[in-house]
Design an enzyme around this catalytic site. Structure first.
Site, PDB file in Angstrom:
ATOM      1  N   GLU A   1      63.322  54.197 -14.323  1.00  0.00           N
ATOM      2  CA  GLU A   1      63.184  53.983 -12.881  1.00  0.00           C
ATOM      3  C   GLU A   1      63.764  52.651 -12.418  1.00  0.00           C
ATOM      4  O   GLU A   1      63.970  52.456 -11.223  1.00  0.00           O
ATOM      5  CB  GLU A   1      61.711  54.077 -12.496  1.00  0.00           C
ATOM      6  CG  GLU A   1      61.126  55.464 -12.708  1.00  0.00           C
ATOM      7  CD  GLU A   1      59.617  55.511 -12.598  1.00  0.00           C
ATOM      8  OE1 GLU A   1      59.089  56.612 -12.405  1.00  0.00           O
ATOM      9  OE2 GLU A   1      58.959  54.454 -12.706  1.00  0.00           O
TER      10      GLU A   1
ATOM     11  N   GLY B   1      54.254  63.972  -8.350  1.00  0.00           N
ATOM     12  CA  GLY B   1      54.086  65.399  -8.161  1.00  0.00           C
ATOM     13  C   GLY B   1      53.715  65.694  -6.716  1.00  0.00           C
ATOM     14  O   GLY B   1      52.900  65.003  -6.105  1.00  0.00           O
TER      15      GLY B   1
ATOM     16  N   MET C   1      50.625  57.738 -10.856  1.00  0.00           N
ATOM     17  CA  MET C   1      49.717  56.984 -11.711  1.00  0.00           C
ATOM     18  C   MET C   1      49.711  55.473 -11.491  1.00  0.00           C
ATOM     19  O   MET C   1      49.073  54.761 -12.273  1.00  0.00           O
ATOM     20  CB  MET C   1      50.035  57.283 -13.181  1.00  0.00           C
ATOM     21  CG  MET C   1      49.885  58.756 -13.536  1.00  0.00           C
ATOM     22  SD  MET C   1      50.318  59.162 -15.249  1.00  0.00           S
ATOM     23  CE  MET C   1      48.996  58.336 -16.142  1.00  0.00           C
ATOM     24  N   GLU C   2      50.385  54.966 -10.453  1.00  0.00           N
ATOM     25  CA  GLU C   2      50.458  53.508 -10.282  1.00  0.00           C
ATOM     26  C   GLU C   2      50.255  53.010  -8.857  1.00  0.00           C
ATOM     27  O   GLU C   2      49.770  51.888  -8.647  1.00  0.00           O
ATOM     28  CB  GLU C   2      51.822  52.970 -10.772  1.00  0.00           C
ATOM     29  CG  GLU C   2      52.088  53.110 -12.238  1.00  0.00           C
ATOM     30  CD  GLU C   2      52.618  54.480 -12.625  1.00  0.00           C
ATOM     31  OE1 GLU C   2      52.388  54.891 -13.772  1.00  0.00           O
ATOM     32  OE2 GLU C   2      53.262  55.126 -11.770  1.00  0.00           O
TER      33      GLU C   2
ATOM     34  N   ASP D   1      58.070  67.225  -9.632  1.00  0.00           N
ATOM     35  CA  ASP D   1      57.389  68.471  -9.991  1.00  0.00           C
ATOM     36  C   ASP D   1      56.384  68.791  -8.900  1.00  0.00           C
ATOM     37  O   ASP D   1      56.165  68.009  -7.977  1.00  0.00           O
ATOM     38  CB  ASP D   1      56.696  68.346 -11.354  1.00  0.00           C
ATOM     39  CG  ASP D   1      55.666  67.228 -11.373  1.00  0.00           C
ATOM     40  OD1 ASP D   1      54.518  67.485 -10.949  1.00  0.00           O
ATOM     41  OD2 ASP D   1      55.998  66.101 -11.782  1.00  0.00           O
TER      42      ASP D   1
END
Length: 232
Positions: free
Chosen positions: A13, A79, A176-177, A200
């Site tokens: 990233e 997601g 997640m962050e 996704d």
């Protein structure tokens, strides 16, 4: 905003952004390498935080303490939580919330950390408006959405978990962050923005879609961040 901190959870990233930097010096802290220099003519610190909320929070605090950044941009993938948000599209945070915090037994709303005065951490409106404008110009083939980013220490890959997160957070995407970065930015009074490209659908197909579309999603975020830096 004279110095911008740019955080990505994974090397994929931030690698392209690092390669585009000039006048670079590298400082290691807490197992993270902070690349300080210039990106698109603007002073920046680019860093891979590692995956998860703890890594992201530590990384943001180092950017505040050691580098005195005046804003934080978190770039990465997520997601989708909405049918209309497709793989490849981008979500820009109006705010962030931790979907895996649950202290309702003590009278708090789900997502609210006990003894904190807010359930969600407001992102910077100016950064978001700039990102919308730039994204529509440099990524015309995709849609851009503005809304809540829901974060937790969990890769969401089943429909039941996805529906629970939607019900509890009303988020547009899950990752997640972002909310940990939002919390650290909130406590340090630093403007921030989370940029997420959809890799996704955060359901039973996620384990197949994620590896297939990860690179395409990252390409969109890198293109956006690089061009945003030219206009800050």
């Amino acid at each position: 905003m004279n110095k911008i901190g740019i955080i990505g959870a994974m090397e994929e990233e931030v690698a392209i952004l690092k390669d585009k930097m000039t006048d670079v010096s590298v400082l290691e802290r807490a197992g993270m390498e902070f690349f300080s220099g210039r990106l698109s003519g603007h002073e920046a610190v680019v860093v891979r935080s590692g995956i998860g909320k703890v890594n992201a929070g530590i990384c943001t605090q180092i950017l505040a303490d050691k580098f005195a950044v005046e804003a934080v941009i978190n770039t990465g993938i997520a997601g989708s939580l909405k049918a209309e948000i497709n793989i490849g599209d981008i979500v820009l945070s109006t705010d962030t919330m931790q979907h895996d915090v649950d202290a309702r037994e003590f009278g708090y709303d789900i997502g609210q950390i006990p003894r904190m005065d807010t359930q969600a951490f407001q992102a910077d409106e100016g950064l978001r408006k700039l990102a919308v404008e730039v994204c529509r110009r440099v990524n015309p083939e995709i849609q851009v959405f503005e809304g809540r980013v829901a974060s937790g220490d969990q890769f969401v890959a089943d429909r039941d978990t996805k529906e629970k997160i939607i019900q509890n957070t009303e988020g547009l995407c899950t990752e997640m962050e972002g909310a940990a970065i939002g919390q650290a930015a909130y406590l340090n009074k630093i403007p921030y923005l989370v940029i997420r490209a959809i890799s996704d659908k955060a359901d039973d197909s996620a384990h197949m879609d994620y590896p297939a579309f990860e690179k395409e999603a990252i390409r969109h975020t890198v293109n956006l961040v690089e061009n945003m830096m030219k206009e800050l």
